[in-house]
Design a protein around this motif. Structure first.
Motif, PDB file in Angstrom:
ATOM      1  N   ILE A  46      44.691  35.903  75.693  1.00 61.54           N
ATOM      2  CA  ILE A  46      45.526  37.160  75.728  1.00 61.54           C
ATOM      3  C   ILE A  46      45.089  38.100  74.558  1.00 61.54           C
ATOM      4  CG2 ILE A  46      47.844  37.770  75.451  1.00 61.54           C
ATOM      5  CD1 ILE A  46      48.522  35.125  76.748  1.00 61.54           C
ATOM      6  N   LEU A  47      45.004  37.411  73.290  1.00 55.37           N
ATOM      7  CA  LEU A  47      44.647  38.293  72.045  1.00 55.37           C
ATOM      8  C   LEU A  47      43.591  39.048  72.148  1.00 55.37           C
ATOM      9  CD1 LEU A  47      46.513  36.103  69.369  1.00 55.37           C
ATOM     10  CD2 LEU A  47      47.296  37.972  70.388  1.00 55.37           C
ATOM     11  N   PHE A  48      42.385  38.613  72.491  1.00 47.77           N
ATOM     12  CA  PHE A  48      41.241  39.251  72.379  1.00 47.77           C
ATOM     13  C   PHE A  48      40.870  40.530  73.096  1.00 47.77           C
ATOM     14  CE2 PHE A  48      38.168  35.160  71.205  1.00 47.77           C
ATOM     15  CZ  PHE A  48      38.724  35.570  69.885  1.00 47.77           C
ATOM     16  N   PRO A  49      41.382  40.661  74.410  1.00 45.77           N
ATOM     17  CA  PRO A  49      41.494  41.841  75.013  1.00 45.77           C
ATOM     18  C   PRO A  49      42.315  42.930  74.324  1.00 45.77           C
ATOM     19  CG  PRO A  49      41.734  40.184  76.686  1.00 45.77           C
ATOM     20  CD  PRO A  49      41.950  39.419  75.193  1.00 45.77           C
ATOM     21  N   VAL A  50      43.443  42.530  73.721  1.00 46.64           N
ATOM     22  CA  VAL A  50      44.325  43.419  72.891  1.00 46.64           C
ATOM     23  C   VAL A  50      43.707  44.086  71.668  1.00 46.64           C
ATOM     24  CG1 VAL A  50      46.638  43.429  71.647  1.00 46.64           C
ATOM     25  CG2 VAL A  50      46.436  42.347  73.864  1.00 46.64           C
ATOM     26  N   MET A  51      42.858  43.157  71.072  1.00 47.17           N
ATOM     27  CA  MET A  51      42.307  43.337  69.872  1.00 47.17           C
ATOM     28  C   MET A  51      41.278  44.236  70.035  1.00 47.17           C
ATOM     29  SD  MET A  51      42.430  39.946  67.309  1.00 47.17           S
ATOM     30  CE  MET A  51      41.351  39.240  67.937  1.00 47.17           C
ATOM     31  N   GLY A  52      40.521  43.902  71.185  1.00 41.24           N
ATOM     32  CA  GLY A  52      39.268  44.828  71.857  1.00 41.24           C
ATOM     33  C   GLY A  52      39.837  46.003  71.956  1.00 41.24           C
ATOM     34  N   TRP A  53      40.928  46.217  72.683  1.00 43.04           N
ATOM     35  CA  TRP A  53      41.334  47.759  72.912  1.00 43.04           C
ATOM     36  C   TRP A  53      41.722  48.411  71.520  1.00 43.04           C
ATOM     37  CZ3 TRP A  53      45.854  50.503  72.078  1.00 43.04           C
ATOM     38  CH2 TRP A  53      46.323  51.783  72.598  1.00 43.04           C
TER      39      TRP A  53
ATOM     40  N   PRO B 176      37.374  54.270  75.411  1.00 47.59           N
ATOM     41  CA  PRO B 176      36.739  53.473  74.378  1.00 47.59           C
ATOM     42  C   PRO B 176      37.918  52.283  74.474  1.00 47.59           C
ATOM     43  CG  PRO B 176      36.857  55.559  73.350  1.00 47.59           C
ATOM     44  CD  PRO B 176      37.494  55.614  74.806  1.00 47.59           C
ATOM     45  N   GLY B 177      39.180  52.470  74.640  1.00 46.19           N
ATOM     46  CA  GLY B 177      40.087  51.410  74.530  1.00 46.19           C
ATOM     47  C   GLY B 177      39.889  50.204  75.625  1.00 46.19           C
ATOM     48  N   VAL B 178      39.426  50.741  76.825  1.00 50.02           N
ATOM     49  CA  VAL B 178      39.374  49.960  78.027  1.00 50.02           C
ATOM     50  C   VAL B 178      37.968  49.209  77.969  1.00 50.02           C
ATOM     51  CG1 VAL B 178      38.800  50.166  80.454  1.00 50.02           C
ATOM     52  CG2 VAL B 178      40.390  51.734  79.302  1.00 50.02           C
ATOM     53  N   LEU B 179      36.876  49.948  77.288  1.00 56.87           N
ATOM     54  CA  LEU B 179      35.567  49.427  77.129  1.00 56.87           C
ATOM     55  C   LEU B 179      35.770  48.024  76.283  1.00 56.87           C
ATOM     56  CD1 LEU B 179      33.003  52.189  76.939  1.00 56.87           C
ATOM     57  CD2 LEU B 179      33.357  50.506  78.719  1.00 56.87           C
ATOM     58  N   GLY B 180      36.653  48.327  74.962  1.00 50.38           N
ATOM     59  CA  GLY B 180      36.841  47.315  73.917  1.00 50.38           C
ATOM     60  C   GLY B 180      37.715  46.181  74.752  1.00 50.38           C
ATOM     61  N   GLY B 181      38.689  46.412  75.412  1.00 44.30           N
ATOM     62  CA  GLY B 181      39.578  45.518  76.037  1.00 44.30           C
ATOM     63  C   GLY B 181      38.694  44.652  76.895  1.00 44.30           C
ATOM     64  N   LEU B 182      37.815  45.313  77.670  1.00 45.32           N
ATOM     65  CA  LEU B 182      36.896  44.419  78.560  1.00 45.32           C
ATOM     66  C   LEU B 182      35.907  43.651  77.866  1.00 45.32           C
ATOM     67  CD1 LEU B 182      36.077  47.273  81.274  1.00 45.32           C
ATOM     68  CD2 LEU B 182      37.481  45.323  81.563  1.00 45.32           C
ATOM     69  N   ALA B 183      35.392  44.050  76.882  1.00 51.33           N
ATOM     70  CA  ALA B 183      34.799  43.385  75.947  1.00 51.33           C
ATOM     71  C   ALA B 183      35.383  42.063  75.549  1.00 51.33           C
ATOM     72  CB  ALA B 183      33.840  43.914  74.687  1.00 51.33           C
ATOM     73  N   GLY B 184      36.366  42.373  74.912  1.00 51.42           N
ATOM     74  CA  GLY B 184      37.547  41.236  74.353  1.00 51.42           C
ATOM     75  C   GLY B 184      37.919  40.307  75.435  1.00 51.42           C
ATOM     76  N   LEU B 185      38.054  40.739  76.806  1.00 51.88           N
ATOM     77  CA  LEU B 185      38.328  39.961  77.888  1.00 51.88           C
ATOM     78  C   LEU B 185      37.165  38.997  78.106  1.00 51.88           C
ATOM     79  CD1 LEU B 185      40.165  39.061  80.186  1.00 51.88           C
ATOM     80  CD2 LEU B 185      39.152  40.885  81.595  1.00 51.88           C
ATOM     81  N   VAL B 186      35.967  39.537  78.137  1.00 56.03           N
ATOM     82  CA  VAL B 186      34.655  38.684  78.273  1.00 56.03           C
ATOM     83  C   VAL B 186      34.716  37.505  77.188  1.00 56.03           C
ATOM     84  CG1 VAL B 186      32.237  38.701  78.384  1.00 56.03           C
ATOM     85  CG2 VAL B 186      33.490  40.488  79.741  1.00 56.03           C
ATOM     86  N   VAL B 187      34.947  37.974  76.044  1.00 54.93           N
ATOM     87  CA  VAL B 187      34.846  36.963  74.878  1.00 54.93           C
ATOM     88  C   VAL B 187      35.710  35.826  75.087  1.00 54.93           C
ATOM     89  CG1 VAL B 187      34.857  36.726  72.394  1.00 54.93           C
ATOM     90  CG2 VAL B 187      33.570  38.667  73.217  1.00 54.93           C
TER      91      VAL B 187
END
Length: 70
Positions: free
Chosen positions: A55-62, A5-16
């Motif tokens: 940088i921060l959105f993928p980390v927060m998404g994770w 789930p962390g990877v999915l959140g990180g990918l969603a954060g990367l897209v945003v």
């Protein structure tokens, strides 16, 4: 095969983050075309914001992905 789930959140954060990077870049380009000399500080601030959000959105998404899944 399960996806972390962390990877999915990180990918969603990367897209945003990428969308935000592009949108703020368009705002900076438009500002520079209209009044290039008056907006130097604003241009710098927006460039710092767009890079930091990339940088921060993928980390927060994770972290959010891990938290929601647990």
């Amino acid at each position: 095969m399960t996806v972390d789930p962390g990877v999915l959140g990180g990918l969603a954060g990367l897209v945003v983050g990428l969308v935000d990077f592009y949108v703020i870049g368009a705002v900076v380009d438009r500002m520079q075309r209209e009044r290039p000399a008056e907006r130097l500080g604003a241009k710098t601030a927006l460039n710092v914001a767009r890079i930091s959000q990339l940088i921060l959105f993928p980390v927060m998404g994770w972290f959010v992905g891990q938290t929601i899944a647990s």
